[in-house]
Scaffold this motif. Structure first.
Motif, PDB file in Angstrom:
ATOM      1  N   PHE A  99       0.819  -1.217   0.000  1.00 55.42           N
ATOM      2  CA  PHE A  99       0.000   0.000   0.000  1.00 55.42           C
ATOM      3  C   PHE A  99       0.854   1.269   0.000  1.00 55.42           C
ATOM      4  CE2 PHE A  99      -2.622  -3.236   2.069  1.00 55.42           C
ATOM      5  CZ  PHE A  99      -3.817  -3.094   1.399  1.00 55.42           C
TER       6      PHE A  99
ATOM      7  N   LEU B  65      -5.615   3.349   2.409  1.00 53.67           N
ATOM      8  CA  LEU B  65      -6.735   3.109   1.507  1.00 53.67           C
ATOM      9  C   LEU B  65      -6.414   1.949   0.590  1.00 53.67           C
ATOM     10  CD1 LEU B  65      -7.913   6.665   0.392  1.00 53.67           C
ATOM     11  CD2 LEU B  65      -9.204   4.945   1.671  1.00 53.67           C
ATOM     12  N   PRO B  66      -7.386   1.120   0.252  1.00 56.04           N
ATOM     13  CA  PRO B  66      -8.812   1.218   0.520  1.00 56.04           C
ATOM     14  C   PRO B  66      -9.244   0.483   1.790  1.00 56.04           C
ATOM     15  CG  PRO B  66      -8.478  -0.570  -0.987  1.00 56.04           C
ATOM     16  CD  PRO B  66      -7.110  -0.023  -0.649  1.00 56.04           C
TER      17      PRO B  66
ATOM     18  N   SER C 298      -2.508  -0.887  -4.778  1.00 58.63           N
ATOM     19  CA  SER C 298      -3.313  -0.169  -3.777  1.00 58.63           C
ATOM     20  C   SER C 298      -3.732   1.199  -4.274  1.00 58.63           C
ATOM     21  CB  SER C 298      -2.519  -0.025  -2.485  1.00 58.63           C
ATOM     22  OG  SER C 298      -1.450   0.865  -2.681  1.00 58.63           O
ATOM     23  N   THR C 299      -4.644   1.821  -3.570  1.00 54.72           N
ATOM     24  CA  THR C 299      -5.310   3.042  -4.009  1.00 54.72           C
ATOM     25  C   THR C 299      -4.334   4.199  -4.238  1.00 54.72           C
ATOM     26  OG1 THR C 299      -7.195   2.309  -2.706  1.00 54.72           O
ATOM     27  CG2 THR C 299      -7.202   4.604  -3.432  1.00 54.72           C
TER      28      THR C 299
ATOM     29  N   PRO D 254      -7.706  -3.618  -6.153  1.00 54.09           N
ATOM     30  CA  PRO D 254      -6.438  -3.874  -5.464  1.00 54.09           C
ATOM     31  C   PRO D 254      -6.051  -5.345  -5.591  1.00 54.09           C
ATOM     32  CG  PRO D 254      -7.940  -2.636  -4.038  1.00 54.09           C
ATOM     33  CD  PRO D 254      -8.733  -3.097  -5.229  1.00 54.09           C
TER      34      PRO D 254
ATOM     35  N   GLU E 138     -13.833  -2.894   0.229  1.00 53.66           N
ATOM     36  CA  GLU E 138     -12.554  -2.273  -0.072  1.00 53.66           C
ATOM     37  C   GLU E 138     -12.456  -1.960  -1.574  1.00 53.66           C
ATOM     38  OE1 GLU E 138     -12.796  -4.987   1.909  1.00 53.66           O
ATOM     39  OE2 GLU E 138     -11.862  -4.406   3.811  1.00 53.66           O
ATOM     40  N   ILE E 139     -12.959  -2.865  -2.393  1.00 52.18           N
ATOM     41  CA  ILE E 139     -12.853  -2.655  -3.843  1.00 52.18           C
ATOM     42  C   ILE E 139     -13.679  -1.447  -4.277  1.00 52.18           C
ATOM     43  CG2 ILE E 139     -13.433  -3.675  -6.089  1.00 52.18           C
ATOM     44  CD1 ILE E 139     -12.736  -6.432  -4.854  1.00 52.18           C
TER      45      ILE E 139
ATOM     46  N   ARG F 250     -14.566   1.117  -2.432  1.00 50.93           N
ATOM     47  CA  ARG F 250     -13.905   2.318  -1.896  1.00 50.93           C
ATOM     48  C   ARG F 250     -12.699   2.702  -2.772  1.00 50.93           C
ATOM     49  NH1 ARG F 250     -12.560   0.318   3.284  1.00 50.93           N
ATOM     50  NH2 ARG F 250     -14.764   0.213   3.749  1.00 50.93           N
ATOM     51  N   HIS F 251     -11.993   1.680  -3.254  1.00 46.35           N
ATOM     52  CA  HIS F 251     -10.837   1.912  -4.115  1.00 46.35           C
ATOM     53  C   HIS F 251     -11.227   2.675  -5.377  1.00 46.35           C
ATOM     54  CE1 HIS F 251      -7.114   0.914  -6.297  1.00 46.35           C
ATOM     55  NE2 HIS F 251      -7.858   0.452  -7.285  1.00 46.35           N
TER      56      HIS F 251
ATOM     57  N   VAL G 263     -10.131   6.517  -6.305  1.00 46.51           N
ATOM     58  CA  VAL G 263      -9.323   6.805  -7.499  1.00 46.51           C
ATOM     59  C   VAL G 263     -10.046   7.818  -8.374  1.00 46.51           C
ATOM     60  CG1 VAL G 263      -8.427   5.833  -9.660  1.00 46.51           C
ATOM     61  CG2 VAL G 263      -8.077   4.610  -7.490  1.00 46.51           C
TER      62      VAL G 263
END
Lengths: 306, 306, 306, 306
Positions: free
Chosen positions: B54, B283-284, C85-86, C109, C118-119, C121-122, C126
């Protein structure tokens, strides 16, 4: 005979076949006696090593009959009832109970796509229909689902399951399970013959070692060392057995896989030891050939068995 | 300082972040001291628990700098150099070596589809380019390939690898590896914090426990019990730690997964222990909330840490 | 230039390398012109075929710079920003935007274990941080998660995503997506070069064919036949291209896998066509040898390209 | 009757059950007539939609008997013989042939771990033992192996297989197979009801649509449009059917999975259409409830079926 707990060494016995692929009764009797004379604590019939999914109902009934009769109450016989769905498991369990087994062992449904609710309903329905204890068989490499620690703990608490045979290869989950189950008589049997010492330390009650067909004495010694708390002795015995397990690498990997290599090796070793007559396996598996058998002979000699 | 073997307790240190997601230097210094005062044998920086994938290169360099400086030679620092491809690993390893680490740890290539030949070429190229020992990181749950026993044994024999961090969850393969490697100084580190006792019995030289951030004293006691051959004591300590590991179940599973639950729990526990300032994650991922932190507090109390 | 919709033929351009593995500028310029002169509708730089995860940031910036400059606004350039990662994706996207790309393409991610929350939010983070349109890259064979129809539909409706490059191999989900998305300007690009006709019939707006590096004219003809509704002509062209795709079987499977076979074949074909100088690939991939190149020559001749 | 090629619309018929889970003969007869009157080209009995792995041999024989008798030669009946191993498949195939089916359909072995050699031996042994044509059923989501293009092409060339039912979801491999097989009478049936138009364009000879139980007329119209080369019409019909397929989302996902959702929805729709009596399914699946049935009713209305 009442089984208070499924524990100790419970080899998943192979099913010797004649050249015509009928159950080889004389070989099977000798194999049961081989296990009994080593002092095993039970026999698991018709498991993966027993080629259960390859056999017809007639072959299965014949094998069970011979095993139960030869064991003659000296140790409990557990019967694998491994079918894709609930009713078929119940049908096989009924046959096994009629033939005198002490417990049945069943997986989650396979082939059909199911989720956690279907799996829980399956075990509850099987246990409700079967008059003997039911153990869960957790073998994701075959069934393609892992039984969760939460599910097993719940089914233990509710008296649905009497134990688990763990062939998941997931030692982390197994450890959590050992701590999570509160029923002291719940059987925690590891199916991984190369880490029995470690899993006993982690809380297992016993093992179901396929390699125990070949060297039951070794596994009985290993189990006793664990019970004695003599972990150094357990480890030394395990290390010897782990090396012996290399017989499963004897078959040419470019023309064989999985079951051929495992069951094929166990049966070939048993023929070399003079216990069973033939290393015949069920189609579409193939028998190991002379060259491959030669590699197994070497390992048996190294392990002090020949 | 010369490392003769990678062994003992080597926690994969988390990377504390400020609210703005820069490296929180003061917290990181306290965390290193927390580990050192417990008597750990090394620190694994920038592993999975360290949120390595990350972080930007700047964040990584800053974290390494602080860790190396604070450890100040008391124990070796290993640096995760976890990138999808060979050259990028080498670039990160060069930076890490400049910053003073004793060894680097790298996985097989990921994202791009590769096979055994590409993987072997990768480790050989990395080792050839890097002036410090290289350890392989076997973590199929992230990399999606399992390093085979054959490959690791060969790379050990050829001096390419100095050890392995095994987070494969495959205890059967790990046992075979322990017996297969002939180099007595090859590091055999288990990454599974809930089965350290069992893996030490199986032949591990040490552990890389993520939970060791939270309770390094427990892991040091566990390791010493193993070295003493007092497996009963080891098991009791492990059982306590395995229960403590339930902090990773604190996050609501309907709104969190994997890394959020693991790293998020470790960081939250460390804030509750007063060692780091904030449970901020990259993040995320998301930070655990008050309710979730409350569950962790309960477990810390049960484990005697609060 | 304003892109109203991501559609048509958008080849994922390979990144030619010199023997020293720097970006081969002259070759890359020729390759861009090769694509432009065929009439492609866009260029996808730094995708999987572009070896993006193998390249350093310097190599990536250099490649983007050359591609944008050579395309000189004739067609939009999309840049793969493929990082685990983001924040790292955002950093790469910022660089790409500075270099003049019209859109960025990013995956979920990877490496770290994440779930649906999480996906989502990613992608939202972005898109919020990047001033150009963002497309999702759905490639579970690399990322090991599949973007669900529900998630993509929601992100389309919310204006987070401008399109998707579907390399999931899941034609059932792609069809459901085509029917589910209500934004007519949402780009639905298939990444599977051997079923472009079928996916266009199913509702795709265009394709991102790796093989389009080698035969962009073929893909432009195929796309036009689809737009004309002349599915018989489309199928005939596709069948020819599907046969040509066998160049990815040229590399010896006993010493190569995945990326070596795919990118290696595309680059080797491009050297045989005289468009790029060398078939050099990034470590740990290997270059195809003379024998393997010979097989590719045969296929190029059969396809009428040589 | 001689089948020259397995082609056209061949619905995998569900097996209606009474509340006591015996085969509901009257419902099954009505369902066969429902399919015949729509003009289907064949009936695939005892496939996954037919709950084959859930049924006892007695239930299977009864279902086959009813289907063959009701079809009375109007169209060929294919029988799924889906068992984990070779001999058990042969035993089921013998029973099916006695009951009058034109062909049998079988998967690779499942549950037991096998490799390519065991799989090839399996299909060859089955075909050698069975006096009617054998089709391969490629359904990795259940069997957990994918039949390779190379294997299928070889078995087609050797006359071992008469066709394949492709439920692999791998449209790329299916396209390669369509180009690779040189036997014009080899059946290339797609099992994916939401992409039949696309797969027909790609070279399929027909389809085995589970949803074809519910709307056989739609699939017959779709197939005819494909044969006419009227791909626009085919696509419009397919789009309508793809929307209708959303009935498989009717069951609450928090208490149901896979087979419950698919077969459960098909059976519920058929009860709403008045064709079968009950939506009873085999254990451990569960029946859809009133609320879930209400969702299906809405979709049937939208599709113009109610």
């Amino acid at each position: 005979m009442t089984v208070t707990r499924f524990a100790g060494v419970v080899p998943p016995i192979v099913t010797p076949l004649t050249a015509e692929r009928t159950v080889d009764v004389a070989s099977l009797e000798r194999l049961v006696e081989h296990l009994l004379s080593a002092g095993v604590d039970g026999i698991f019939a018709l498991g993966s090593s027993g080629e259960t999914v390859f056999l017809s109902d007639e072959q299965r009934d014949r094998a069970l009959e011979v095993i139960v009769k030869t064991a003659s109450g000296a140790v409990p016989v557990l019967a694998g009832c491994i079918e894709p769905s609930t009713q078929r498991v119940i049908d096989r369990a009924s046959a096994a109970v009629r033939l005198g087994v002490e417990a049945v062992v069943t997986t989650a449904p396979f082939y059909a796509i199911v989720g956690p609710h279907e799996i829980e309903r399956h075990f509850r329905a099987v246990a409700a229909a079967v008059p003997v204890p039911v153990l869960a068989y957790d073998i994701p490499v075959c069934v393609h689902t892992k039984l969760s620690v939460g599910l097993l703990t719940r089914l233990a608490a509710d008296g649905v399951l009497a134990g688990v045979k763990d062939s998941s290869g997931d030692d982390v989950a197994f450890r959590q399970l050992c701590l999570s189950v509160q029923q002291p008589d719940f059987g925690l049997l590891t199916g991984h013959e190369v880490v029995v010492d470690a899993m006993m330390l982690a809380g297992a009650s016993g093992s179901v070692p396929g390699l125990g067909n070949v060297d039951p004495d070794g596994y009985v010694r290993l189990h006793r060392a664990c019970l004695d708390g003599d972990w150094g002795r357990a480890r030394a015995e395990q290390d010897r057995l782990t090396r012996l397990f290399r017989i499963v690498d004897a078959a040419d990997p470019s023309t064989s896989a999985g079951a051929t290599r495992g069951v094929g090796a166990f049966k070939t070793a048993l023929t070399l030891l003079g216990i069973i007559e033939s290393n015949t396996v069920s189609l579409p598996l193939r028998e190991l050939d002379e060259v491959e058998a030669g590699r197994i002979r070497v390992e048996l000699e190294l392990a002090g068995l020949l």
